[in-house]
Write a protein that holds these residues in place. Structure first.
Motif, mmCIF file in Angstrom:
data_model
loop_
_atom_site.group_PDB
_atom_site.id
_atom_site.type_symbol
_atom_site.label_atom_id
_atom_site.label_comp_id
_atom_site.label_asym_id
_atom_site.label_seq_id
_atom_site.Cartn_x
_atom_site.Cartn_y
_atom_site.Cartn_z
ATOM 1 N N LYS A 27 -4.709 -17.102 26.312
ATOM 2 C CA LYS A 27 -5.198 -15.740 26.123
ATOM 3 C C LYS A 27 -5.997 -15.629 24.831
ATOM 4 O O LYS A 27 -5.717 -16.325 23.874
ATOM 5 N N PRO A 28 -6.985 -14.705 24.805
ATOM 6 C CA PRO A 28 -7.688 -14.466 23.549
ATOM 7 C C PRO A 28 -6.710 -13.942 22.507
ATOM 8 O O PRO A 28 -5.784 -13.205 22.834
ATOM 9 N N VAL A 29 -6.923 -14.297 21.278
ATOM 10 C CA VAL A 29 -6.056 -13.860 20.190
ATOM 11 C C VAL A 29 -6.438 -12.444 19.810
ATOM 12 O O VAL A 29 -7.602 -12.138 19.597
ATOM 13 N N ALA A 30 -5.452 -11.580 19.707
ATOM 14 C CA ALA A 30 -5.694 -10.191 19.310
ATOM 15 C C ALA A 30 -5.411 -10.035 17.819
ATOM 16 O O ALA A 30 -4.908 -10.948 17.181
ATOM 17 N N ASN A 33 -7.718 -11.772 14.093
ATOM 18 C CA ASN A 33 -8.612 -12.858 14.472
ATOM 19 C C ASN A 33 -9.597 -12.466 15.570
ATOM 20 O O ASN A 33 -10.441 -13.259 15.935
ATOM 21 N N ALA A 34 -9.474 -11.263 16.110
ATOM 22 C CA ALA A 34 -10.363 -10.829 17.180
ATOM 23 C C ALA A 34 -11.749 -10.526 16.612
ATOM 24 O O ALA A 34 -11.880 -9.999 15.516
ATOM 25 N N LYS A 37 -16.105 -5.427 17.663
ATOM 26 C CA LYS A 37 -16.910 -4.979 18.810
ATOM 27 C C LYS A 37 -18.378 -4.806 18.452
ATOM 28 O O LYS A 37 -19.252 -4.984 19.279
ATOM 29 N N ASP A 101 -15.334 -1.658 14.456
ATOM 30 C CA ASP A 101 -14.614 -1.446 15.706
ATOM 31 C C ASP A 101 -15.505 -0.862 16.785
ATOM 32 O O ASP A 101 -15.327 -1.141 17.974
#
Length: 137
Positions: A27-30, A33-34, A37, A101
């Motif tokens: 899974k993508p890291v939230a 580290n994300a 946007k 964001d």
């Protein structure tokens, strides 16, 4: 072959750990580290490119923008000495890459007093500025 309770618990723990580790990798890291946007990439060309003092002042000014609340990430850089290719423009002197964001966060940044102060105190240093804003799809 008999399995003791201790063997069963050990095997279950190892299996559980492996499943959790495998799931985390899939899974993508939230969180921190994300990737933000919205990325706001600004390139500056100095009026006096030979001036180390002007370069240092501009870099310090750009770094001060990290204090703005809606800035989620910041990277301040100078041209890298990578391979010279036709598609690479390394004519700029300083770049900033800010993460937000959303568009509202970037809008708030534009009118923030620290951003306005940065422009007022440093615009005399640059001859050209180019901005690229990118929203994740």
């Amino acid at each position: 072959m008999t399995t003791t309770r201790r063997d069963f618990i050990t095997t279950a723990a190892i299996t559980g750990a492996a499943l959790v580790a495998g799931d985390a990798l899939a899974k993508p890291v939230a969180g921190d580290n994300a990737m933000p946007k919205l990325l706001h990439h600004v390139f500056f060309w100095l009026k006096n490119p030979e001036s180390k003092e002007d370069l240092e002042k501009l870099i310090a000014g750009v770094k001060s923008l990290a204090a703005i609340e809606t800035v989620r990430s910041i990277h301040v850089g100078v041209p890298a000495s990578t391979e010279k290719r036709e598609v690479v423009d390394n004519s700029y002197h300083v770049s900033e890459l800010l993460g937000f964001d959303d568009v509202a966060g970037q809008d708030a940044y534009q009118i923030h007093p620290l951003h306005k102060k940065f422009v007022d105190e440093h615009q005399h240093l640059w001859s050209k500025v180019v901005v690229y804003d990118a929203l994740a799809v």
